[in-house]
Design a protein around this motif. Structure first.
Motif, PDB file in Angstrom:
ATOM      1  N   PRO A   1      -5.040   2.122  -0.698  1.00 12.22           N
ATOM      2  CA  PRO A   1      -3.677   2.456  -0.258  1.00 12.22           C
ATOM      3  C   PRO A   1      -3.706   3.340   0.966  1.00 12.22           C
ATOM      4  O   PRO A   1      -4.726   3.915   1.323  1.00 12.22           O
ATOM      5  N   GLU A   2      -2.550   3.446   1.603  1.00 11.39           N
ATOM      6  CA  GLU A   2      -2.448   4.303   2.788  1.00 11.39           C
ATOM      7  C   GLU A   2      -2.719   5.739   2.402  1.00 11.39           C
ATOM      8  O   GLU A   2      -2.313   6.204   1.348  1.00 11.39           O
TER       9      GLU A   2
ATOM     10  N   GLY B   1      -7.030   1.180  -4.834  1.00  9.42           N
ATOM     11  CA  GLY B   1      -6.240   0.269  -4.022  1.00  9.42           C
ATOM     12  C   GLY B   1      -6.182  -1.124  -4.612  1.00  9.42           C
ATOM     13  O   GLY B   1      -6.407  -1.326  -5.809  1.00  9.42           O
TER      14      GLY B   1
ATOM     15  N   LYS C   1       0.832  -1.205   0.000  1.00  5.27           N
ATOM     16  CA  LYS C   1       0.000   0.000   0.000  1.00  5.27           C
ATOM     17  C   LYS C   1       0.865   1.254   0.000  1.00  5.27           C
ATOM     18  O   LYS C   1       0.546   2.247  -0.650  1.00  5.27           O
TER      19      LYS C   1
END
Length: 492
Positions: free
Chosen positions: A488-489, A365, A349
């Motif tokens: 994702p982060e 993501g 991520k």
């Protein structure tokens, strides 16, 4: 000629015919102002922007040098030239010293030569004005520049804080980061070991940016597969002419890193002869450039890395024991990625977040299925291979989620051993013949369905099954597509 941007010149002479001749000659390229006395010239300068003054030396009310001396005090940027039929050395010296005369022009003058001189004088005035503007701009932006540099340093230090190293809360790296945090402030040599791509340089930078040397340089040299002479030149420097190709004096990395940290990557690859040279530098804390007799003191912290077992290399006589103990006051051993699989989703991520910025290509993501495949794979190239795989997936993606079918075939198969032979795969299975065959069948079905994005018609056609037969096997092995996905982060 651009008449809107023509330079302005001022001609000063008490002889009217001389003024008229100067005006006719210069009018081709310049806006010409004329004055028959110093007082008249001063009045013109008060109300006009002039780039150059051409003044006769001998005038009844005031000499040209005296007039131009006054001009210098009030308008120093104007180019000042004297026109004279006499070559009195005293006048010339006085003009240079007091009035800052750019050039003496003697009578009779040639029109082409006069135009050339005046072009140069106006260009000089223009450059002086530009220089003043730049100097002013530099003064205004100096504080901002210092602030920008300070902010960049803070961001860089923050990026390499040990707490910022991406990992799962239960990661095996936690203990290593804790150890690195304890040793970072102290000037001890550190040997970072681990397989290629495990992040050894990341930890070397973290040690530097968490040390008291944080404001000093951090330099890197890869010692692998480099000839001794070239490596010595890179690390210790050389003198001009000391060998073929040494066309200039060269400051080595030990000197460049003075006060800071030098990272010697792949230290296990250096030859026995070079080990002796490096040992002397570490013992004496001084370097001697190739071709020089002078020794230069250096104050650097050493962080080295290797993917070899240096203790075994020492026992085998391939690496000097005394050099090993110089390098390995403290050792950090980084595990391979397959020994910390809990970190794979976190790393993936983070890499995706960076890749989206690099490629300016946003997605939401990973699918759960993609992360599951990545977690099953052994990653022989470790963190670096994972980073490359994530970037590849993003480049190939056409949808808003990165799905498993975007993975490389080797990752998609999720084989326990990269490029394993069929016999090796079978040897790793347990159970009866029927159970082993069923395990292989389940793996083949799953890999084929993922590649075809769970399109059962395409998968059954490739496998030579009917749709009913494929559905039966899916029910038998409880194979189904993962429906959720992971973003994702988010940046803080």
């Amino acid at each position: 000629m651009d008449f809107e941007n023509r330079p302005t010149v001022l001609c000063v002479d008490d002889e009217i015919r001389s003024l008229e001749t100067l005006e006719r000659t210069l009018d081709e390229e310049f806006d010409v102002l004329t004055a028959s006395s110093a007082d008249e010239a001063m009045a013109l300068l008060e109300h006009n922007e002039v780039q150059a003054i051409l003044c006769d030396q001998r005038m009844p009310d005031k000499t040209g040098v005296a007039f131009l001396t006054e001009v210098r005090e009030r308008w120093p940027q104007i180019a000042r030239l004297i026109l004279s039929g006499y070559t009195d050395s005293e006048d010339i010296i006085k003009g240079l010293n007091e009035a800052g005369i750019l050039q003496y022009i003697t009578k009779p003058w040639h029109p082409d030569n006069l135009l050339l001189i005046m072009r140069g004088a106006c260009r000089l005035c223009e450059l002086q004005n530009e220089n003043e503007l730049l100097a002013m701009e530099m003064r205004l932006t100096e504080g901002q520049a210092e602030q920008n540099i300070s902010q960049k340093k803070q961001r860089l230090q923050q990026a390499f804080q040990l707490d910022e190293i991406r990992r799962h809360p239960d990661s095996p790296l936690n203990a290593i980061c804790n150890q690195a945090g304890k040793i970072a402030p102290y000037d001890v040599s550190v040997l970072v070991t681990g397989p290629s791509g495990a992040g050894k340089e990341l930890f070397a930078r973290a040690l530097h940016y968490n040390s008291l040397r944080v404001d000093k340089p951090f330099v890197v040299e890869n010692c692998g597969a480099m000839p001794d002479e070239l490596l010595a030149s890179e690390l210790f420097g050389h003198k001009k002419g000391s060998f073929t190709g040494a066309i200039n004096d060269h400051e080595g990395l030990f000197e460049q890193a003075n006060g800071g940290t030098i990272f010697l990557d792949e230290i296990g690859e250096i030859s026995p002869a070079f080990q002796v040279k490096l040992l002397r530098v570490l013992q004496e804390r001084e370097v001697r450039r190739i071709g020089e007799h002078q020794r230069r003191k250096v104050n650097v912290r050493i962080v080295a890395s290797t993917n070899r077992d240096l203790e075994e290399e020492v026992r085998a006589g391939r690496f000097r024991q005394d050099l090993y103990f110089r390098l390995a006051e403290v050792t950090l051993e980084l595990p391979s990625l397959d020994r910390r699989t809990v970190d794979i989703p976190v790393l993936a991520k983070g890499f995706l977040d960076n890749a989206m910025q690099d490629f300016d290509k946003p997605v939401k993501g990973f699918s759960d299925e993609a992360l599951d495949c990545m977690s099953r794979y052994c990653w022989p190239g470790n963190v670096r291979e994972l980073q490359n795989e994530v970037r590849r997936m993003l480049v190939l993606a056409e949808d808003e989620w990165l799905t498993a079918d975007l993975l490389s075939p080797r990752v998609l198969r999720a084989a326990p051993i990269e490029e394993a032979e069929e016999t090796e795969i079978l040897a790793g299975l347990e159970g009866t013949l029927k159970e082993r065959v069923e395990t292989l069948e389940k793996r083949i079905l799953r890999e084929t369905l993922i590649r075809h994005r769970w399109n059962k018609s395409r998968a059954s056609k490739e496998l030579g099954l009917s749709r009913v037969g494929l559905r039966s096997k899916l029910e038998r092995y409880a194979l189904e597509q993962s429906g959720s996905a992971i973003a994702p982060e988010q940046k803080q």
